[in-house]
Design a protein around this motif. Sequence first.
Motif, short mmCIF file in Angstrom:
data_model
loop_
_atom_site.label_atom_id
_atom_site.label_comp_id
_atom_site.label_asym_id
_atom_site.label_seq_id
_atom_site.Cartn_x
_atom_site.Cartn_y
_atom_site.Cartn_z
N VAL A 65 -1.98 -1.78 38.51
CA VAL A 65 -2.98 -0.84 37.98
C VAL A 65 -4.32 -1.55 37.82
O VAL A 65 -5.37 -1.01 38.16
N GLN A 66 -4.29 -2.77 37.29
CA GLN A 66 -5.53 -3.52 37.12
C GLN A 66 -6.22 -3.76 38.45
O GLN A 66 -7.45 -3.61 38.57
N ARG A 67 -5.45 -4.14 39.46
CA ARG A 67 -6.07 -4.39 40.77
C ARG A 67 -6.57 -3.09 41.39
O ARG A 67 -7.62 -3.07 42.04
N ALA A 68 -5.85 -1.99 41.15
CA ALA A 68 -6.29 -0.70 41.68
C ALA A 68 -7.64 -0.30 41.11
O ALA A 68 -8.51 0.22 41.82
N LEU A 69 -7.84 -0.53 39.82
CA LEU A 69 -9.12 -0.19 39.19
C LEU A 69 -10.26 -1.01 39.77
O LEU A 69 -11.38 -0.51 39.94
N ASP A 108 -12.97 1.28 47.38
CA ASP A 108 -11.87 1.19 48.34
C ASP A 108 -10.70 2.05 47.84
O ASP A 108 -9.77 1.57 47.19
N VAL A 109 -10.77 3.35 48.16
CA VAL A 109 -9.77 4.30 47.66
C VAL A 109 -8.39 4.01 48.23
O VAL A 109 -7.38 4.10 47.53
N ASN A 110 -8.33 3.67 49.50
CA ASN A 110 -7.04 3.45 50.14
C ASN A 110 -6.28 2.31 49.46
O ASN A 110 -5.09 2.43 49.13
N ALA A 111 -6.97 1.19 49.21
CA ALA A 111 -6.32 0.05 48.55
C ALA A 111 -5.93 0.41 47.12
O ALA A 111 -4.85 0.02 46.64
N ALA A 112 -6.80 1.16 46.42
CA ALA A 112 -6.48 1.57 45.06
C ALA A 112 -5.24 2.46 45.03
O ALA A 112 -4.35 2.29 44.18
N MET A 113 -5.14 3.39 45.97
CA MET A 113 -4.01 4.30 45.99
C MET A 113 -2.71 3.57 46.32
O MET A 113 -1.66 3.86 45.74
N ASP A 158 -6.72 10.68 37.78
CA ASP A 158 -8.17 10.78 37.68
C ASP A 158 -8.84 10.50 39.03
O ASP A 158 -9.83 11.14 39.40
N LEU A 159 -8.30 9.55 39.78
CA LEU A 159 -8.85 9.26 41.11
C LEU A 159 -8.69 10.46 42.03
O LEU A 159 -9.63 10.86 42.74
N LEU A 160 -7.51 11.06 42.03
CA LEU A 160 -7.28 12.24 42.86
C LEU A 160 -8.17 13.41 42.42
O LEU A 160 -8.67 14.18 43.26
N ARG A 161 -8.39 13.53 41.13
CA ARG A 161 -9.29 14.58 40.63
C ARG A 161 -10.70 14.39 41.16
O ARG A 161 -11.35 15.33 41.61
N VAL A 195 -5.79 11.14 51.94
CA VAL A 195 -6.85 10.67 51.07
C VAL A 195 -7.77 9.76 51.87
O VAL A 195 -7.32 8.93 52.65
N PRO A 196 -9.09 9.89 51.71
CA PRO A 196 -10.01 9.04 52.47
C PRO A 196 -9.84 7.57 52.14
O PRO A 196 -9.38 7.21 51.06
N ALA A 197 -10.25 6.72 53.07
CA ALA A 197 -10.09 5.28 52.88
C ALA A 197 -11.01 4.75 51.81
O ALA A 197 -10.70 3.81 51.09
N ARG A 198 -12.20 5.35 51.67
CA ARG A 198 -13.18 4.87 50.71
C ARG A 198 -13.86 6.06 50.04
O ARG A 198 -13.96 7.14 50.62
N ILE A 199 -14.34 5.84 48.82
CA ILE A 199 -15.19 6.81 48.15
C ILE A 199 -16.62 6.56 48.61
O ILE A 199 -17.14 5.45 48.49
N HIS A 200 -17.24 7.60 49.17
CA HIS A 200 -18.64 7.48 49.53
C HIS A 200 -19.44 8.06 48.38
O HIS A 200 -19.40 9.26 48.13
#
Length: 631
Positions: free
Chosen positions: A165-169, A176-181, A203-206, A537-542
């Motif tokens: 969870v810490q690394r995902a945040l 980097d959404v893909n790595a977080a997911m 929250d990320l999916l939201r 889910v996209p690879a990154r948040i733009h």
Amino acid sequence: MSRLRFAPAALSLMLAIASGGALSQASADLASCADERVKTAMLQPAQLVAAEAACSRVLAGGASTADQQKASFYRGLMRFLQVVQKGMASSGKADGSVAYAPPTLVQVRPALADVEAAIGLDGPMKGDALTLRATINQTIGRSAEARADVAEAMQAAPQDATPFVQRALEHERNGDVNAAMIDLDRALELDPKAGTALSARGDLLRRLGYLQRARTDLEGAAALGPPFRRLALMRKSELELRAGDLRAAYDDLVAASRETGDMPKADAALASADLFVQAGALALDKLKDTETAEKLYREADKLAPKNWAAALGLARVAEARGDRAKAEAIYKRILAGTRATPKLLERILASWRLKQLSQPAFRGTGPFHSGLDSGVAPAKPSPDGLKRIAFVIGSSDYAELSSLPNARRDAAVMANALADMGFDAIEIAENVAKADLRRIPALIAEQAAQADVVLVFYAGHGVETGGVNYLVPTDAMLDSDRALRSDALALGDLTAAAAKARRGALVIVDACRDDPFAEAQAVAASRGTGGQQLAAVPARIHGGLAAVPQPAPNNVVLHSTQPGKTASDGDGLDSPFVRALLETLSSPGKTLDAVVQETATRVSEKTKGRQVPGAYGVAPAVALLPKKAAR
């Protein structure tokens, strides 16, 4: 006098009793030290002090290696929490402003020493200690050290969900959404009831617009109870608003406000008061239920009598019922009660609403209407003879994109504050559609050429594509990201228009959020498939805006955060950026450079370093505000 003597059997019995008592005390100390309530609630300062003292007794008593590790870990945790709580308690200032500074390395050094001692001992808590050290390092801004701790924790405790969870945040902060997911999925494989993982993934999916999947995670986090339930319900309320289910959004807020057991009583009362205010605003503005709104505002007022947001709500209820006299009386009461806190955003809001009542706003045919039309007028002419004009733009109500309830309000508050601070003219534009948005640069350029100092404030959606920043009209369609050049307004056109000012200009842009088009397209897809998106889910948040090319001389552009980063909208009434800006502007005589630097410092303090505004250009020596501006 005879000496008291004991038979050998009686002496052995007494020694056994004494030894048992010592062991009992040591066991009690360890239980007090390793206070499990800290996992589900925010302990009171006195409880943290007592737990720390119990840990110290365990460490001084020759405990086993395993017990030493546990005591060292928990003493470090209790010491760290005390530092954080002291910082929070001292964040409120006498003038009504808030400036929370994150702990420093010096302040957390005793906690770090304990945690490092726990890491150095052989025992089952090494992974816990590493994740705690990662948290401390993240809090004080040592990202490299935190990443190293997370990596080591994964090796020490490969079945623990927390390091993932810490690394995902961290991945999410870097876009980097893909790595977080991947990390959040792995955390939930290890522990399907990991509340932090469910909350973070939901929250990320939201944010990405994957509403049904987000709802499932947030419901799962809420079902776990404290300490996850309150925040999960708040996030789910935001989700339901985006999905269009107003009643569900309202129910979630009210349920969150009724939560107990996750923090001390006084803190819970303040948190619940804020939630009652939010629920009241939803009932008033969306559900059009003035009776329910009034009840909620009154509940908030009982819990937190100095929460002027509740009083603002009651005044708006009176306005909605047509009771102008009652509304005016409440606004005047707020102004009387906040004389000592001129920087307080709620005070500025009350002043603006009172002016609106005395001289209702007139909507002209163009994008701007004069502040004079809504009672926003300078208190007296600028004392230094320089002509200052402000152009304030706030867009909240988007047809297809997510709404931004704070934007219009922030713009109105900014207009009112600038009038009180010595600007000669205030021009206001709200909910600007593309036809009017494209006209704005020419209108600003014409008036800026007749002014010495110009300030432009924009709050609304903005996007970056191909290195160019665009401000988004309220009637933008879902495919507008491919037609920005024709539908939206290039930020460069706005800054060039403001640069016509004779002495200098400051353009302030509060539009650094996630890409609104990507989120809106995902929401549309969710609705079209009955809530079950098929797209990955996209690879990154733009998100965020790009750096600004060097503006014209004597002109500065201020973004609410750094290039490619997203800014916080805050909770309740304000965003950290807007509140910091108002606090900075409230002191007369500041130069453009001082305003920019002080605002950046305040935002960084409020967000514990997570958000730092970006500034571009070379500021002139001219004062943005006159030295003796009237209030």
